[in-house]
Design a protein around this motif. Structure first.
Motif, short mmCIF file in Angstrom:
data_model
loop_
_atom_site.label_atom_id
_atom_site.label_comp_id
_atom_site.label_asym_id
_atom_site.label_seq_id
_atom_site.Cartn_x
_atom_site.Cartn_y
_atom_site.Cartn_z
N ARG A 1 1.16 -17.00 22.99
CA ARG A 1 -0.18 -17.58 22.84
C ARG A 1 -0.28 -18.97 23.47
O ARG A 1 -1.34 -19.37 23.95
N TYR B 1 -0.78 -18.50 27.34
CA TYR B 1 -1.78 -17.57 27.85
C TYR B 1 -2.86 -18.30 28.63
O TYR B 1 -3.31 -19.40 28.25
N ARG C 1 -6.03 -19.77 26.95
CA ARG C 1 -5.90 -21.00 26.15
C ARG C 1 -6.37 -22.18 26.99
O ARG C 1 -7.10 -23.06 26.51
N THR D 1 -0.75 -11.84 21.06
CA THR D 1 -1.34 -12.96 21.78
C THR D 1 -2.86 -12.86 21.78
O THR D 1 -3.57 -13.85 21.47
N TYR E 1 -5.50 -14.29 19.13
CA TYR E 1 -5.92 -15.69 19.08
C TYR E 1 -7.05 -15.98 20.08
O TYR E 1 -7.57 -17.11 20.12
#
Length: 300
Positions: free
Chosen positions: A132, A135, A138, A224, A227
């Motif tokens: 996460r 990624y 994000r 992942t 989120y």
């Protein structure tokens, strides 16, 4: 033809998505880290043939301090206007300085943000997906929140966010991360209800994820993606929101949009375009958003 459930079933549909227990703390710490960096916003006037609008080439710090670019368009000579921040579709860009003039012509400050790295590219759905923290989205969602911070630094107190497809998904994420937005328009929002999308959609960009899973059979993308799911952000969002979807959309399954719509915590409306595909009503849907935003954003 219909690409997903019929309309009656869409109204009944509820996503099976569940937010991770640390969803809020993950995003709170991510944004705190981003906002610990100085918000240095630059707005350079651009010479265009437009007679009624001013255009500025804006840069501001996004995730990790990376410089993100946007066009700011305003009615000529105006300042302190309510702002509409727009995010574009997958693989797109901010376009040229003298296009996409609707929002500024309607009297708003219009910040059109360029999503990092996406000028015609693909493969972003799986970039950094093993964790996460690495990624791709994000970074994108932080950039998008910082765009709101930037337009406020330039003098706009009231801010709305909009987008089509990927842009709609980004707008939903920002709505879940910035609690004091005035309005949201999510047109055929992508990046919602991932498990459902991967089960029913056979078109890119979602197939980037199914191809990855097929080639990495012992891997899972869902820890992942949990989120970054628009359904999770919708449950945190409280600004009045206008959704739209075309029932013939084969890129963003209508059920995934309804999954986010039903989870949305704030006041919400959804416009269903029975014979539209991914354009989700196109300019007719935009007219609805313009009327709604005029009543929500205080004009000088």
């Amino acid at each position: 033809m219909l690409t997903d459930l019929d309309l009656g079933s869409l109204w009944e549909y509820r996503s099976s998505y569940r937010r991770p227990a640390d969803f809020d703390s993950f995003w709170d710490s991510t944004l705190a880290e981003a906002r610990s960096l100085e918000l240095k916003v630059e707005a350079v006037p651009v010479d265009t043939p437009l007679r009624t609008l001013d255009v500025f080439d804006v840069t501001f710090p996004g995730f990790g301090g990376d410089r993100i670019r946007a066009w700011l368009r305003t009615p000529r000579g105006a300042s302190g206007l309510p702002a509409v921040v727009q995010y574009h579709g997958y693989g797109g860009n901010r376009g040229s300085a003298a296009e996409n003039l609707t929002w500024a012509s309607a009297g708003f400050a219009h910040l059109q943000v360029e999503v990092r790295d996406q000028r015609g590219g693909t493969g972003f759905m799986t970039r950094g997906i093993a964790d996460r923290s690495t990624y791709f989205y994000r970074r994108v969602f932080v950039d998008a929140v910082r765009a709101v911070d930037a337009v406020r630094a330039l003098g706009s107190a009231d801010v709305a966010v909009i987008g089509n497809s990927q842009g709609g998904g980004i707008a939903l994420a920002v709505a879940g991360l910035v609690p004091d937005l005035v309005a949201v328009h999510a047109q055929a929002p992508f990046l919602c209800d991932f498990r459902r999308a991967l089960n029913v959609c056979g078109r890119p960009p979602y197939t980037e994820l199914t191809t990855y899973l097929a080639e990495n059979r012992r891997s899972s993308v869902f820890p992942t993606l949990s989120y970054f799911d628009g359904v999770g952000f919708a449950a945190r969002a409280i600004a009045p929101a206008w959704f739209s979807i075309g029932l013939m959309d084969d890129i963003v399954p209508p059920s995934t949009v309804f999954g986010a719509y039903h989870a949305y915590a704030g006041p919400r409306q959804i416009q269903v375009w029975e014979h539209s595909a991914h354009e989700a009503g196109g300019s007719d849907d935009l007219d609805i958003a313009l009327d709604a935003f005029r009543s929500r954003l205080e004009m000088p």
